[in-house]
Write a protein that holds these residues in place. Structure first.
Motif, PDB file in Angstrom:
ATOM      1  N   TYR A  37       0.876  -1.281   0.428  1.00  0.00           N
ATOM      2  CA  TYR A  37       0.061  -0.226  -0.089  1.00  0.00           C
ATOM      3  C   TYR A  37       1.225   0.754   0.569  1.00  0.00           C
ATOM      4  CZ  TYR A  37       0.713  -0.457   5.061  1.00  0.00           C
ATOM      5  OH  TYR A  37       1.825  -1.031   6.044  1.00  0.00           O
ATOM      6  N   THR A  38       0.554   2.630  -0.139  1.00  0.00           N
ATOM      7  CA  THR A  38       0.691   3.636  -0.163  1.00  0.00           C
ATOM      8  C   THR A  38       0.321   4.098   1.093  1.00  0.00           C
ATOM      9  OG1 THR A  38      -0.671   4.630  -1.313  1.00  0.00           O
ATOM     10  CG2 THR A  38       1.072   3.743  -2.445  1.00  0.00           C
ATOM     11  N   ARG A  39       1.176   4.955   2.265  1.00  0.00           N
ATOM     12  CA  ARG A  39       1.251   5.761   2.995  1.00  0.00           C
ATOM     13  C   ARG A  39       1.200   7.104   2.820  1.00  0.00           C
ATOM     14  NH1 ARG A  39       4.616   2.808   7.446  1.00  0.00           N
ATOM     15  NH2 ARG A  39       6.858   3.256   7.410  1.00  0.00           N
ATOM     16  N   SER A  40       0.712   8.277   3.607  1.00  0.00           N
ATOM     17  CA  SER A  40       1.488   9.582   3.644  1.00  0.00           C
ATOM     18  C   SER A  40       2.594   8.815   4.946  1.00  0.00           C
ATOM     19  CB  SER A  40       0.248  10.609   4.749  1.00  0.00           C
ATOM     20  OG  SER A  40       1.037  11.646   4.972  1.00  0.00           O
ATOM     21  N   PRO A  41       3.496  10.001   4.673  1.00  0.00           N
ATOM     22  CA  PRO A  41       4.902   9.867   5.443  1.00  0.00           C
ATOM     23  C   PRO A  41       5.135  10.759   7.024  1.00  0.00           C
ATOM     24  CG  PRO A  41       5.518  11.267   3.581  1.00  0.00           C
ATOM     25  CD  PRO A  41       3.485  10.492   3.515  1.00  0.00           C
ATOM     26  N   GLU A  42       4.397  11.840   6.501  1.00  0.00           N
ATOM     27  CA  GLU A  42       3.574  11.866   7.800  1.00  0.00           C
ATOM     28  C   GLU A  42       2.838  11.913   9.255  1.00  0.00           C
ATOM     29  OE1 GLU A  42       2.450  13.217   4.583  1.00  0.00           O
ATOM     30  OE2 GLU A  42       4.072  15.063   4.907  1.00  0.00           O
ATOM     31  N   TYR A  44       1.506   8.415   8.174  1.00  0.00           N
ATOM     32  CA  TYR A  44       1.035   6.462   8.133  1.00  0.00           C
ATOM     33  C   TYR A  44       0.068   6.406   7.869  1.00  0.00           C
ATOM     34  CZ  TYR A  44       6.326   7.100   9.952  1.00  0.00           C
ATOM     35  OH  TYR A  44       7.302   6.829  10.235  1.00  0.00           O
ATOM     36  N   ALA A  45      -0.615   7.267   7.945  1.00  0.00           N
ATOM     37  CA  ALA A  45      -3.038   6.856   6.759  1.00  0.00           C
ATOM     38  C   ALA A  45      -2.132   6.302   6.067  1.00  0.00           C
ATOM     39  CB  ALA A  45      -3.315   7.721   6.799  1.00  0.00           C
ATOM     40  N   ARG A  46      -3.021   4.847   5.432  1.00  0.00           N
ATOM     41  CA  ARG A  46      -3.152   4.619   3.901  1.00  0.00           C
ATOM     42  C   ARG A  46      -3.906   5.598   3.210  1.00  0.00           C
ATOM     43  NH1 ARG A  46      -5.067  -1.457   6.062  1.00  0.00           N
ATOM     44  NH2 ARG A  46      -5.776   0.089   7.898  1.00  0.00           N
ATOM     45  N   GLN A  47      -3.066   5.100   1.869  1.00  0.00           N
ATOM     46  CA  GLN A  47      -4.600   6.558   0.882  1.00  0.00           C
ATOM     47  C   GLN A  47      -3.510   5.240   0.057  1.00  0.00           C
ATOM     48  OE1 GLN A  47      -4.997   8.939   1.860  1.00  0.00           O
ATOM     49  NE2 GLN A  47      -4.771   9.960   3.929  1.00  0.00           N
ATOM     50  N   GLY A  48      -4.977   5.798  -0.810  1.00  0.00           N
ATOM     51  CA  GLY A  48      -5.196   4.679  -2.407  1.00  0.00           C
ATOM     52  C   GLY A  48      -5.410   3.051  -2.576  1.00  0.00           C
ATOM     53  N   ARG A  49      -4.875   2.460  -3.548  1.00  0.00           N
ATOM     54  CA  ARG A  49      -4.568   1.449  -3.359  1.00  0.00           C
ATOM     55  C   ARG A  49      -4.507   0.461  -2.598  1.00  0.00           C
ATOM     56  NH1 ARG A  49      -3.426  -1.889  -8.838  1.00  0.00           N
ATOM     57  NH2 ARG A  49      -4.260  -4.078  -8.513  1.00  0.00           N
ATOM     58  N   TYR A  50      -4.614  -0.975  -1.833  1.00  0.00           N
ATOM     59  CA  TYR A  50      -4.555  -1.380  -0.919  1.00  0.00           C
ATOM     60  C   TYR A  50      -4.534  -3.082  -1.270  1.00  0.00           C
ATOM     61  CZ  TYR A  50      -4.507  -4.905   3.299  1.00  0.00           C
ATOM     62  OH  TYR A  50      -4.080  -5.610   4.186  1.00  0.00           O
ATOM     63  N   PHE A  65      -8.175   3.025   0.107  1.00  0.00           N
ATOM     64  CA  PHE A  65      -8.195   3.995   1.441  1.00  0.00           C
ATOM     65  C   PHE A  65      -7.794   5.359   1.339  1.00  0.00           C
ATOM     66  CE2 PHE A  65      -6.826  -0.742   3.411  1.00  0.00           C
ATOM     67  CZ  PHE A  65      -7.698  -0.665   4.101  1.00  0.00           C
ATOM     68  N   VAL A  66      -8.885   5.954   1.939  1.00  0.00           N
ATOM     69  CA  VAL A  66      -8.789   7.395   2.477  1.00  0.00           C
ATOM     70  C   VAL A  66      -8.091   7.634   3.710  1.00  0.00           C
ATOM     71  CG1 VAL A  66      -9.272   9.665   1.925  1.00  0.00           C
ATOM     72  CG2 VAL A  66     -10.142   7.609   0.194  1.00  0.00           C
ATOM     73  N   ASP A  67      -7.098   8.176   3.769  1.00  0.00           N
ATOM     74  CA  ASP A  67      -7.010   9.171   5.377  1.00  0.00           C
ATOM     75  C   ASP A  67      -6.758   7.490   6.269  1.00  0.00           C
ATOM     76  OD1 ASP A  67      -6.122  11.350   4.379  1.00  0.00           O
ATOM     77  OD2 ASP A  67      -8.356  12.051   5.228  1.00  0.00           O
ATOM     78  N   ASP A  68      -6.309   6.857   5.806  1.00  0.00           N
ATOM     79  CA  ASP A  68      -6.634   5.162   6.807  1.00  0.00           C
ATOM     80  C   ASP A  68      -7.528   4.625   6.730  1.00  0.00           C
ATOM     81  OD1 ASP A  68      -4.097   3.561   7.858  1.00  0.00           O
ATOM     82  OD2 ASP A  68      -4.715   3.759   9.725  1.00  0.00           O
ATOM     83  N   THR A  69      -8.948   4.464   6.083  1.00  0.00           N
ATOM     84  CA  THR A  69      -9.915   4.758   6.280  1.00  0.00           C
ATOM     85  C   THR A  69     -10.770   3.678   4.949  1.00  0.00           C
ATOM     86  OG1 THR A  69     -11.021   6.358   7.547  1.00  0.00           O
ATOM     87  CG2 THR A  69     -12.703   5.577   6.836  1.00  0.00           C
ATOM     88  N   LEU A  70     -11.349   2.623   5.014  1.00  0.00           N
ATOM     89  CA  LEU A  70     -11.582   2.218   3.833  1.00  0.00           C
ATOM     90  C   LEU A  70     -12.429   3.167   3.432  1.00  0.00           C
ATOM     91  CD1 LEU A  70     -12.361  -1.603   5.389  1.00  0.00           C
ATOM     92  CD2 LEU A  70     -11.207  -0.499   2.753  1.00  0.00           C
ATOM     93  N   HIS A  71     -12.354   2.860   1.861  1.00  0.00           N
ATOM     94  CA  HIS A  71     -13.715   3.841   0.851  1.00  0.00           C
ATOM     95  C   HIS A  71     -13.804   3.514  -0.729  1.00  0.00           C
ATOM     96  CE1 HIS A  71     -15.958   7.917   0.031  1.00  0.00           C
ATOM     97  NE2 HIS A  71     -14.907   7.924  -1.022  1.00  0.00           N
ATOM     98  N   GLY A  72     -14.954   3.335  -1.254  1.00  0.00           N
ATOM     99  CA  GLY A  72     -14.436   2.715  -2.480  1.00  0.00           C
ATOM    100  C   GLY A  72     -14.792   1.134  -2.257  1.00  0.00           C
ATOM    101  N   LEU A  73     -14.535   0.520  -3.486  1.00  0.00           N
ATOM    102  CA  LEU A  73     -15.147  -1.002  -3.356  1.00  0.00           C
ATOM    103  C   LEU A  73     -13.253  -2.139  -1.927  1.00  0.00           C
ATOM    104  CD1 LEU A  73     -15.196  -2.971  -6.776  1.00  0.00           C
ATOM    105  CD2 LEU A  73     -13.507  -3.699  -5.535  1.00  0.00           C
ATOM    106  N   TYR A  89     -17.731   0.807   0.951  1.00  0.00           N
ATOM    107  CA  TYR A  89     -17.657   0.917   1.446  1.00  0.00           C
ATOM    108  C   TYR A  89     -18.003   3.087   1.059  1.00  0.00           C
ATOM    109  CZ  TYR A  89     -16.194  -2.596   4.917  1.00  0.00           C
ATOM    110  OH  TYR A  89     -15.951  -3.610   4.806  1.00  0.00           O
ATOM    111  N   GLN A  90     -18.443   3.650   2.004  1.00  0.00           N
ATOM    112  CA  GLN A  90     -18.176   5.024   2.688  1.00  0.00           C
ATOM    113  C   GLN A  90     -17.377   5.570   3.889  1.00  0.00           C
ATOM    114  OE1 GLN A  90     -19.373   7.523  -0.409  1.00  0.00           O
ATOM    115  NE2 GLN A  90     -19.007   9.306   0.518  1.00  0.00           N
ATOM    116  N   MET A  91     -16.295   6.072   3.790  1.00  0.00           N
ATOM    117  CA  MET A  91     -15.656   6.432   4.505  1.00  0.00           C
ATOM    118  C   MET A  91     -15.784   5.650   5.846  1.00  0.00           C
ATOM    119  SD  MET A  91     -13.322   9.118   3.558  1.00  0.00           S
ATOM    120  CE  MET A  91     -12.599   9.151   5.260  1.00  0.00           C
ATOM    121  N   GLY A  92     -15.388   4.259   5.789  1.00  0.00           N
ATOM    122  CA  GLY A  92     -15.024   3.205   6.672  1.00  0.00           C
ATOM    123  C   GLY A  92     -16.541   2.526   6.800  1.00  0.00           C
TER     124      GLY A  92
END
Length: 202
Positions: A37-42, A44-50, A65-73, A89-92
């Protein structure tokens, strides 16, 4: 066909993460699964494809993921790579279509979530694709009319559920030929026979 399109959908969902600086992560957990996955270096919140892969490198899960929260398919896969579960999902929060598949590939269950609640008609199928049951849900409980079918497609039962799988009101039961066998009067899951088809005389 669905299995081949899911990665593309998830890749499109993760494009938003590319607008901000992210770092790629690949790690093996205590059970031998590899997570990518990818994450924010600040923070560590997961962002994008997991993605999660088993020890053999087979994809078993992918999501967005968006801001470490499941969002989408989000999709789960069988060991052979076929789709097992597809949910949204819609923001978790569960929100949108939900589908479960048999290992052989056929649809087993489908319905709709709205803000974490099962709502509307949910359908269950036999492995041969024949509709097994249609039941109305409200607030995560079976609430409303239901119809069941034999595997040959003939009517099996029809009635109404209230506050879960408790029959309420008239319940009708049919044999495999679709012939009415019994009528019952039910109250909160407790039923008594009001009519029964007489056995044919010899």
């Amino acid at each position: 066909m669905l299995r081949n399109t899911l990665p593309l959908v998830l890749a499109l969902l993760s494009l938003a993460a590319c607008r901000t600086k992210v770092e790629k992560v690949e790690a093996v957990d205590a059970y031998g699964y590899t997570e990518r996955y990818t994450r924010s270096p600040e923070d560590y919140a997961r962002q994008g494809r997991y993605q999660k892969l088993d020890s053999a490198g087979q994809l078993v899960e992918e999501a967005n993921f968006v801001d470490d929260t499941l969002h989408g398919l989000r999709a789960l896969y069988f060991e052979n790579g076929d789709t097992q579960i597809v949910e949204h999902y819609q923001m978790g929060t569960f929100d949108g279509p939900y589908r479960v598949y048999y290992p052989e590939g056929g649809l087993q269950l489908e319905g709709q979530y709205s803000q974490n609640e099962m709502k509307g008609d949910w359908l269950k199928y036999y492995p041969n694709g024949q509709l097994m049951e249609r039941v109305r849900f409200e607030s995560n409980l079976e609430n409303g009319p239901f119809v069941e079918y034999h595997e040959n497609g003939n009517l099996k039962a029809e009635g109404t559920y209230r506050n879960g799988d408790k029959e309420h009101g008239e319940l009708r039961l049919y044999d495999e030929n679709g012939t009415l066998e019994r009528k019952m009067d039910c109250e909160n899951g407790i039923c008594r026979t009001t009519w029964k088809r007489e056995a044919p005389s010899n």
